[in-house]
Enzyme design. Sequence first.
Site, mmCIF file in Angstrom:
data_model
loop_
_atom_site.group_PDB
_atom_site.id
_atom_site.type_symbol
_atom_site.label_atom_id
_atom_site.label_comp_id
_atom_site.label_asym_id
_atom_site.label_seq_id
_atom_site.Cartn_x
_atom_site.Cartn_y
_atom_site.Cartn_z
ATOM 1 N N HIS A 223 -22.346 -48.696 35.238
ATOM 2 C CA HIS A 223 -21.065 -49.251 35.692
ATOM 3 C C HIS A 223 -21.261 -50.572 36.423
ATOM 4 O O HIS A 223 -22.382 -50.955 36.788
ATOM 5 C CB HIS A 223 -20.323 -48.239 36.580
ATOM 6 C CG HIS A 223 -21.031 -47.908 37.859
ATOM 7 N ND1 HIS A 223 -21.004 -48.726 38.983
ATOM 8 C CD2 HIS A 223 -21.791 -46.829 38.208
ATOM 9 C CE1 HIS A 223 -21.698 -48.174 39.959
ATOM 10 N NE2 HIS A 223 -22.194 -47.015 39.523
ATOM 11 N N CYS A 239 -26.658 -43.364 39.441
ATOM 12 C CA CYS A 239 -26.002 -44.218 38.457
ATOM 13 C C CYS A 239 -26.754 -45.538 38.309
ATOM 14 O O CYS A 239 -27.499 -45.957 39.189
ATOM 15 C CB CYS A 239 -24.553 -44.495 38.855
ATOM 16 S SG CYS A 239 -23.467 -43.065 38.672
#
Length: 263
Positions: A223, A239
């Site tokens: 992301h 992440c």
Amino acid sequence: MFKKLFFALLAGVSLAGLGVQQTFAREPQARFFTEPVVVYADQSAPQPAEQHVAYAERSNMGSNNMGGGFIEFLFGDGQQQGSHYQQQPYDTRPLYAPQPQLMPEQDASEAAHPAFDPKFEKQLVDYHGKEAAGTIVIDTSSKFLYLVQGDGRALRYGVGVGKPGFLWAGVKTVTAKKEWPDWTPPAEMLKRRPDLPRHMEGGPQNPLGARAMYLGSSLYRIHGSNEPWTIGTNVSSGCIRMRNEDVIDLYGRVHVGAKVVVI
């Protein structure tokens, strides 16, 4: 006749000067060393009493000895002047050195963090691995993400990866893609950080940034980020984060179903 008048005036001046010296000798010196009157803009200050007395005595002496005011009349502009000195008004406002200011496009929070390291800029590099074109390879130790192009080339991006204890490795698949995704912290994260919001709508302040690519059924995503200074560091809970401009570029090149290899 004119010469006689002239010498008479000079004699009067000399006598007046002698009278002034005698008077000054009799008066205490402290009388004539008073503090000067400071007059501020748009204000008037009272005339010191001692200076007024000294002038009055000189005027009286001048009327008897052709000194004081008469001398001022001869060598001045023909008008008797005031006895106290008036300083020029001055500006009492404090002076401050100019303060450094941020440029219009520079956010105050960004100014307090290190600049983005240019080695993490997107660039085309050689790739000698075995993965096919379209595969994403993430090297967590060097903080680089590679999008394999084929013919021995790959696009390389800088990334931020998991903090110690949150690093992982394995093979995943891109199962979903979202633009300006919402963010709902998982229960495990809320236990560690109870101060976090329970839900945040997508937007420039959202921690998931401009784009997100979800990896299988896991909680991990590739992301964007509104904290570009964290690229190249161990920062996340697992992440893979990228600068917003880089994740937008990668998002347009990667399709759902793409293979992701994390090493």
